[in-house]
Write an enzyme that holds these catalytic residues in place. Structure first.
Site, PDB file in Angstrom:
ATOM      1  N   PRO A  18       0.751  -1.085   0.091  1.00  0.00           N
ATOM      2  CA  PRO A  18       0.211  -0.078  -0.055  1.00  0.00           C
ATOM      3  C   PRO A  18       0.878   1.144  -0.090  1.00  0.00           C
ATOM      4  CG  PRO A  18      -0.675  -1.677   1.480  1.00  0.00           C
ATOM      5  CD  PRO A  18       0.411  -2.102   1.156  1.00  0.00           C
ATOM      6  N   ASN A  19       0.318   2.276  -0.830  1.00  0.00           N
ATOM      7  CA  ASN A  19       1.026   3.647  -0.708  1.00  0.00           C
ATOM      8  C   ASN A  19       2.286   3.642  -1.827  1.00  0.00           C
ATOM      9  OD1 ASN A  19      -1.308   4.882   0.383  1.00  0.00           O
ATOM     10  ND2 ASN A  19      -0.531   3.973   2.307  1.00  0.00           N
ATOM     11  N   ARG A  56       5.229  11.083  -2.471  1.00  0.00           N
ATOM     12  CA  ARG A  56       5.102  10.748  -0.771  1.00  0.00           C
ATOM     13  C   ARG A  56       6.095  11.125  -0.096  1.00  0.00           C
ATOM     14  NH1 ARG A  56       4.375   4.923   1.531  1.00  0.00           N
ATOM     15  NH2 ARG A  56       3.535   5.411   3.511  1.00  0.00           N
ATOM     16  N   TYR A  58      11.255   8.871   1.765  1.00  0.00           N
ATOM     17  CA  TYR A  58      11.058   7.586   0.825  1.00  0.00           C
ATOM     18  C   TYR A  58      11.783   8.168  -0.318  1.00  0.00           C
ATOM     19  CZ  TYR A  58       7.414   6.300   4.036  1.00  0.00           C
ATOM     20  OH  TYR A  58       6.631   5.806   5.117  1.00  0.00           O
ATOM     21  N   ASN A  66       8.255  -5.249  -0.275  1.00  0.00           N
ATOM     22  CA  ASN A  66       8.342  -3.735   0.697  1.00  0.00           C
ATOM     23  C   ASN A  66       6.700  -3.854   0.882  1.00  0.00           C
ATOM     24  OD1 ASN A  66       7.640  -1.646   2.162  1.00  0.00           O
ATOM     25  ND2 ASN A  66       9.070  -0.480   0.776  1.00  0.00           N
ATOM     26  N   ALA A  75       2.733  -0.497   4.921  1.00  0.00           N
ATOM     27  CA  ALA A  75       2.180  -0.280   6.631  1.00  0.00           C
ATOM     28  C   ALA A  75       1.814  -2.039   6.975  1.00  0.00           C
ATOM     29  CB  ALA A  75       1.082   0.447   6.710  1.00  0.00           C
ATOM     30  N   HIS A  99       3.158  -4.044   9.649  1.00  0.00           N
ATOM     31  CA  HIS A  99       3.093  -3.740  11.002  1.00  0.00           C
ATOM     32  C   HIS A  99       1.904  -4.740  11.489  1.00  0.00           C
ATOM     33  CE1 HIS A  99       6.098  -0.827  10.313  1.00  0.00           C
ATOM     34  NE2 HIS A  99       5.296  -0.226   9.646  1.00  0.00           N
ATOM     35  N   ASP A 152       1.209 -15.078   6.463  1.00  0.00           N
ATOM     36  CA  ASP A 152       0.985 -16.426   6.085  1.00  0.00           C
ATOM     37  C   ASP A 152       1.126 -16.892   4.559  1.00  0.00           C
ATOM     38  OD1 ASP A 152       0.330 -16.854   8.798  1.00  0.00           O
ATOM     39  OD2 ASP A 152      -1.966 -16.824   8.351  1.00  0.00           O
ATOM     40  N   GLU A 178      12.841  -8.687   3.118  1.00  0.00           N
ATOM     41  CA  GLU A 178      11.997  -7.514   3.262  1.00  0.00           C
ATOM     42  C   GLU A 178      12.631  -6.403   3.001  1.00  0.00           C
ATOM     43  OE1 GLU A 178      10.166  -8.101   7.482  1.00  0.00           O
ATOM     44  OE2 GLU A 178       9.618  -5.923   7.373  1.00  0.00           O
ATOM     45  N   HIS A 187      12.563  -2.030   3.436  1.00  0.00           N
ATOM     46  CA  HIS A 187      11.980  -0.518   3.755  1.00  0.00           C
ATOM     47  C   HIS A 187      12.783   0.408   3.330  1.00  0.00           C
ATOM     48  CE1 HIS A 187       8.896  -2.583   5.850  1.00  0.00           C
ATOM     49  NE2 HIS A 187       9.888  -3.642   6.378  1.00  0.00           N
ATOM     50  N   LEU A 188      12.144   1.510   2.614  1.00  0.00           N
ATOM     51  CA  LEU A 188      13.193   2.647   2.306  1.00  0.00           C
ATOM     52  C   LEU A 188      13.586   3.222   3.321  1.00  0.00           C
ATOM     53  CD1 LEU A 188      10.472   3.485  -0.612  1.00  0.00           C
ATOM     54  CD2 LEU A 188      12.960   3.033  -1.165  1.00  0.00           C
ATOM     55  N   SER A 189      12.699   3.675   4.397  1.00  0.00           N
ATOM     56  CA  SER A 189      13.156   4.546   5.474  1.00  0.00           C
ATOM     57  C   SER A 189      13.627   3.531   6.515  1.00  0.00           C
ATOM     58  CB  SER A 189      11.853   5.252   5.904  1.00  0.00           C
ATOM     59  OG  SER A 189      10.985   4.269   6.385  1.00  0.00           O
ATOM     60  N   ARG A 230      11.701   5.787  13.459  1.00  0.00           N
ATOM     61  CA  ARG A 230      10.412   6.552  13.612  1.00  0.00           C
ATOM     62  C   ARG A 230       9.469   6.071  14.562  1.00  0.00           C
ATOM     63  NH1 ARG A 230       8.408   5.633   7.443  1.00  0.00           N
ATOM     64  NH2 ARG A 230       6.999   7.165   7.980  1.00  0.00           N
ATOM     65  N   ARG A 287       6.269   1.290  13.994  1.00  0.00           N
ATOM     66  CA  ARG A 287       7.149   0.824  12.681  1.00  0.00           C
ATOM     67  C   ARG A 287       8.220  -0.143  13.048  1.00  0.00           C
ATOM     68  NH1 ARG A 287       4.780   3.895   8.633  1.00  0.00           N
ATOM     69  NH2 ARG A 287       3.985   6.029   9.450  1.00  0.00           N
TER      70      ARG A 287
HETATM   71  C1  DQA Z   1       7.677   1.798   4.396  1.00  0.00           C
HETATM   72  C2  DQA Z   1       7.736   1.805   5.930  1.00  0.00           C
HETATM   73  C3  DQA Z   1       6.333   1.638   6.531  1.00  0.00           C
HETATM   74  O1  DQA Z   1       6.261   1.855   7.952  1.00  0.00           O
HETATM   75  C4  DQA Z   1       5.312   2.529   5.904  1.00  0.00           C
HETATM   76  O2  DQA Z   1       3.963   2.309   6.084  1.00  0.00           O
HETATM   77  C5  DQA Z   1       5.619   2.568   4.298  1.00  0.00           C
HETATM   78  C6  DQA Z   1       6.832   2.573   3.753  1.00  0.00           C
HETATM   79  C7  DQA Z   1       9.169   1.984   3.900  1.00  0.00           C
HETATM   80  O3  DQA Z   1       9.555   1.681   2.882  1.00  0.00           O
HETATM   81  O4  DQA Z   1      10.055   2.637   4.358  1.00  0.00           O
HETATM   82  O5  DQA Z   1       4.646   2.557   3.792  1.00  0.00           O
HETATM   83  O6  DQA Z   1       7.652   0.327   4.281  1.00  0.00           O
END
Ligand code: DQA
Length: 148
Positions: free
Chosen positions: A9-10, A17, A22, A73, A76, A79, A86, A97, A99-101, A106, A110
């Site tokens: 998502p997102n 964003r 990011y 990735n 959210a 979490h 599963d 896995e 994560h960009l950030s 944070r 997270r």
């Molecule tokens: C993220 C970190 C997550 O907490 C956040 O909800 C994202 C991006 C990251 O790539 O840093 O959507 O996965």
């Protein structure tokens, strides 16, 4: 070798964003970067992004049989996405896995990933290049396994 590059998502909003968190690359830029590194390594990448957990699961169930590893990735869903976890575990594929950030620098929520216990590991806080490192790990592991 085939790697699934999955974004949750997102992440379709990358570059628009919160670029301070990011980065300035779009998701298309990242997919291109990973695919071209994969081509250099003789691997093949299938990309997928969705804002819905069910769509992510449907994609994983449909594509896993023909794949050798997963870079994800989960956004959210990291979490709280137990169904996604599963589905990933059910593939028995090696999962990395990304994560960009730096999620550990944070908000508290997270820092916890429900996905990471079923992964080989996490790449966190390195921006877009983190996806490339994850791909390189999977390709290296696969070729080491071929040689043993
Ligand atoms: C993220 C970190 C997550 O907490 C956040 O909800 C994202 C991006 C990251 O790539 O840093 O959507 O996965």
């Amino acid at each position: 070798m085939r790697v699934l590059l999955i974004n949750g998502p997102n992440l379709n909003r990358l570059a628009r964003r919160d670029p301070d968190l990011y980065g300035n690359e779009t998701l298309a830029d990242i997919e291109k970067m990973v695919s071209s590194r994969a081509a250099e390594l003789g691997a093949d990448v299938v990309t997928f992004q969705s804002n819905g957990e069910g769509d992510l699961i449907d994609f994983i169930q449909g594509a896993a049989e023909e794949a050798d590893g997963i870079v994800i990735n989960p956004g959210a869903l990291t979490h709280y996405g137990y169904s996604l976890r599963d589905a990933l575990a059910d593939t028995s594929l090696p999962v990395v896995e990304v994560h960009l950030s730096n999620v550990h620098a944070r908000e508290n929520f997270r820092s916890r990933s429900v996905i990471s216990p079923i992964t080989r590991g996490q790449v966190v806080g390195l921006g877009a290049i983190g996806y490339v490192h994850a791909l390189e790990y999977l390709v290296r592991q696969a070729s080491a396994a071929d040689q043993s």
